[in-house]
Motif scaffolding. Structure first.
Motif, PDB file in Angstrom:
ATOM      1  N   CYS A 156       0.845  -1.179   0.000  1.00 20.62           N
ATOM      2  CA  CYS A 156       0.000   0.000   0.000  1.00 20.62           C
ATOM      3  C   CYS A 156       0.892   1.244   0.000  1.00 20.62           C
ATOM      4  CB  CYS A 156      -0.898   0.003   1.242  1.00 20.62           C
ATOM      5  SG  CYS A 156      -2.213  -1.210   1.192  1.00 20.62           S
ATOM      6  N   CYS A 169      -6.511  -1.034   1.841  1.00 19.51           N
ATOM      7  CA  CYS A 169      -5.298  -1.052   2.649  1.00 19.51           C
ATOM      8  C   CYS A 169      -5.666  -0.961   4.134  1.00 19.51           C
ATOM      9  CB  CYS A 169      -4.373   0.104   2.259  1.00 19.51           C
ATOM     10  SG  CYS A 169      -3.781   0.011   0.561  1.00 19.51           S
ATOM     11  N   PRO A 170      -6.341  -1.972   4.676  1.00 17.49           N
ATOM     12  CA  PRO A 170      -6.782  -1.891   6.077  1.00 17.49           C
ATOM     13  C   PRO A 170      -5.641  -1.829   7.074  1.00 17.49           C
ATOM     14  CG  PRO A 170      -7.116  -4.102   5.189  1.00 17.49           C
ATOM     15  CD  PRO A 170      -6.744  -3.234   4.037  1.00 17.49           C
ATOM     16  N   ALA A 171      -4.478  -2.377   6.727  1.00 23.61           N
ATOM     17  CA  ALA A 171      -3.344  -2.377   7.652  1.00 23.61           C
ATOM     18  C   ALA A 171      -2.425  -1.183   7.450  1.00 23.61           C
ATOM     19  CB  ALA A 171      -2.555  -3.676   7.516  1.00 23.61           C
ATOM     20  N   GLY A 172      -2.783  -0.302   6.519  1.00 26.70           N
ATOM     21  CA  GLY A 172      -2.009   0.920   6.346  1.00 26.70           C
ATOM     22  C   GLY A 172      -0.870   0.784   5.359  1.00 26.70           C
ATOM     23  N   SER A 175       1.664  -2.363   4.085  1.00 27.52           N
ATOM     24  CA  SER A 175       1.031  -3.680   4.032  1.00 27.52           C
ATOM     25  C   SER A 175       0.684  -4.029   2.589  1.00 27.52           C
ATOM     26  CB  SER A 175      -0.234  -3.689   4.890  1.00 27.52           C
ATOM     27  OG  SER A 175      -1.181  -2.761   4.379  1.00 27.52           O
ATOM     28  N   SER A 176       0.255  -5.244   2.358  1.00 27.76           N
ATOM     29  CA  SER A 176      -0.079  -5.685   1.005  1.00 27.76           C
ATOM     30  C   SER A 176      -1.287  -4.932   0.484  1.00 27.76           C
ATOM     31  CB  SER A 176      -0.356  -7.185   0.985  1.00 27.76           C
ATOM     32  OG  SER A 176       0.789  -7.909   1.394  1.00 27.76           O
TER      33      SER A 176
END
Length: 445
Positions: A156, A169-172, A175-176
């Motif tokens: 991301c 991009c839930p993990a910011g 992240s993948s």
């Protein structure tokens, strides 16, 4: 029409008759051909299979006009390497994978894992089924990222992540990068990755593609797809420095099971004598290949069509695109009505009841007039009978293989020149020089 009938596509190759090979010497073929159906042949399965494909075409047209691809990254003219590239063999996917797309063998990863991927000029992002994909075809090969020493995920915050539709991009940042996409009647979730991609001996290092994780629906090509559209993540854009944003294909007859067609990459080795028409750009549909179709002939007569129904207009959505993923040509309603009436007028035989979504069918011997698409730049593409008529298995019925598009909405104004009408022709897409070309070429074996 429901798409639940899509598994019947596998029947299409059984219920359609083979055709006679055509001459490759010229676009202009004989003015008429004789069709002699055998009345009373069983038609229910054939009609159902054709109806299923007609529904699939409708779903595809809707999805490719509503799924955004983002703006083009650059329109600067690339400088490809000055060498010919090995042609990529392509085959109809109908006999091999029971899909309407044309397919090519692709090697993905190191060592290469072989997949039969769909070649789609109206889509951009590439995507393949990956290990443990939920909803992917269990009987088809998938790509295993852990078995490739060169695979890596795209994070991301990267430029590529910003170019996919609906990035997630839930993990910011870091992240993948994930994304969601609609394809015909299917939707899927994927993770963006990069790896080595080989089409025949054409190798692209660090090609960006989607690794499918969840698929809903049954219209996704089972071994993946490579998009040859004009958007930022398409094959053309990712390889513009190598192939110069130029490619062409020759599509074999869709009933063939041979890899006798070819996909040619780059400007070297393309036909030298080929008539071209300007390639148009629609900022609202930047991935699609628009051309200016100025008229249609049935036999030797120009069909009386309102020019507003043919004119390119990005605001209203009207115009004409070249598409190899739709099987049967769809024309805006007033265009189709005029072509159909002119066709029936030339045949002068009472039509049989509609079948499989086609409304101009015959169950007696008829002489089939040619159909010619006319484009700006004095380009005329005349179709032989095999590109005009679809036949039932025993010859019981022959139908005009074209239909009207949707009756309302933005899709209603679009003319889609589909794969059946392109088969056994070399179609050139020269984005660098803003042109599309047509040259008769026999590639069915």
């Amino acid at each position: 029409m429901s798409l639940l009938a899509l598994p019947l596509l596998a029947f299409l190759s059984i219920f359609l008759t083979p055709t006679t090979a055509v001459s490759s010497s010229t676009l202009q073929l004989a003015r008429s051909h004789s069709v002699t159906p055998n009345a009373g042949a069983p038609l229910s399965a054939w009609a159902a299979s054709v109806a299923a494909q007609s529904a699939a075409d409708t779903a595809r047209i809707v999805s490719m006009l509503t799924s955004g691809a983002g703006p083009l990254t650059t329109r600067a003219k690339p400088k490809p390497k000055n060498r010919a590239n090995p042609p990529v063999p392509i085959a109809p996917g109908r006999q091999i994978l029971s899909i309407p797309n044309y397919i090519a063998r692709a090697g993905l990863g190191t060592p290469a894992q072989t997949l039969l991927v769909a070649i789609d000029p109206s889509n951009d992002a590439a995507w393949v089924p990956c290990s443990a994909c939920a909803g992917c075809a269990a009987s088809s090969p998938s790509f295993s990222p852990t078995q490739s020493s060169t695979y890596r995920t795209v994070p991301c915050g990267s430029p590529q992540c910003a170019q996919v539709p609906s990035p997630s991009c839930p993990a910011g940042v870091g992240s993948s990068c994930g994304f969601n996409l609609t394809y015909a009647a299917s939707t899927f979730q994927a993770v963006l990755g990069q790896d080595s991609l080989a089409l025949e001996n054409n190798v692209v290092v660090s090609y960006t593609f989607g690794c499918l994780r969840v698929v809903s629906g049954n219209s996704v090509p089972p071994q993946g797809l490579i998009g040859f559209g004009r958007g930022p993540l398409s094959f053309l854009s990712q390889t513009k420095d190598t192939y110069g944003s130029v490619f062409s294909y020759c599509l074999p007859n869709y009933r063939s099971s041979n890899f006798s067609g070819t996909l040619k990459l780059g400007p070297i080795g393309q036909p030298k004598r080929i008539k071209t028409t300007p390639l148009l750009y629609n900022p609202h549909r930047p991935s699609l290949y628009y051309v200016n179709m100025i008229g249609i002939r049935v036999g030797s007569n120009v069909v009386q069509v309102p020019q507003s129904a043919l004119a390119f207009n990005p605001v209203t959505g009207s115009g004409t695109i070249i598409d190899a993923g739709t099987m049967f040509t769809r024309l805006a309603a007033p265009v189709y009505a005029a072509v159909r009436d002119a066709f029936r007028g030339r045949v002068r035989t009472p039509v049989a009841p509609p079948l499989g979504g086609f409304d101009t069918c015959y169950n007696v011997t008829v002489s089939v007039p040619t159909v010619t698409f006319m484009f700006a730049g004095a380009v005329a593409v005349t179709l032989p009978e095999e590109n005009v008529m679809i036949h039932s298995s025993s010859g019981g019925v022959a139908c005009l293989a074209m239909a009207a598009g949707p009756s309302d909405g933005v899709n209603a104004a679009l003319n889609v020149l589909a794969s059946m009408q392109q088969q056994n022709q070399r179609v050139l897409f020269d984005v660098a020089n803003g042109r599309v070309g047509f040259s008769r070429e026999l590639c069915t074996a």
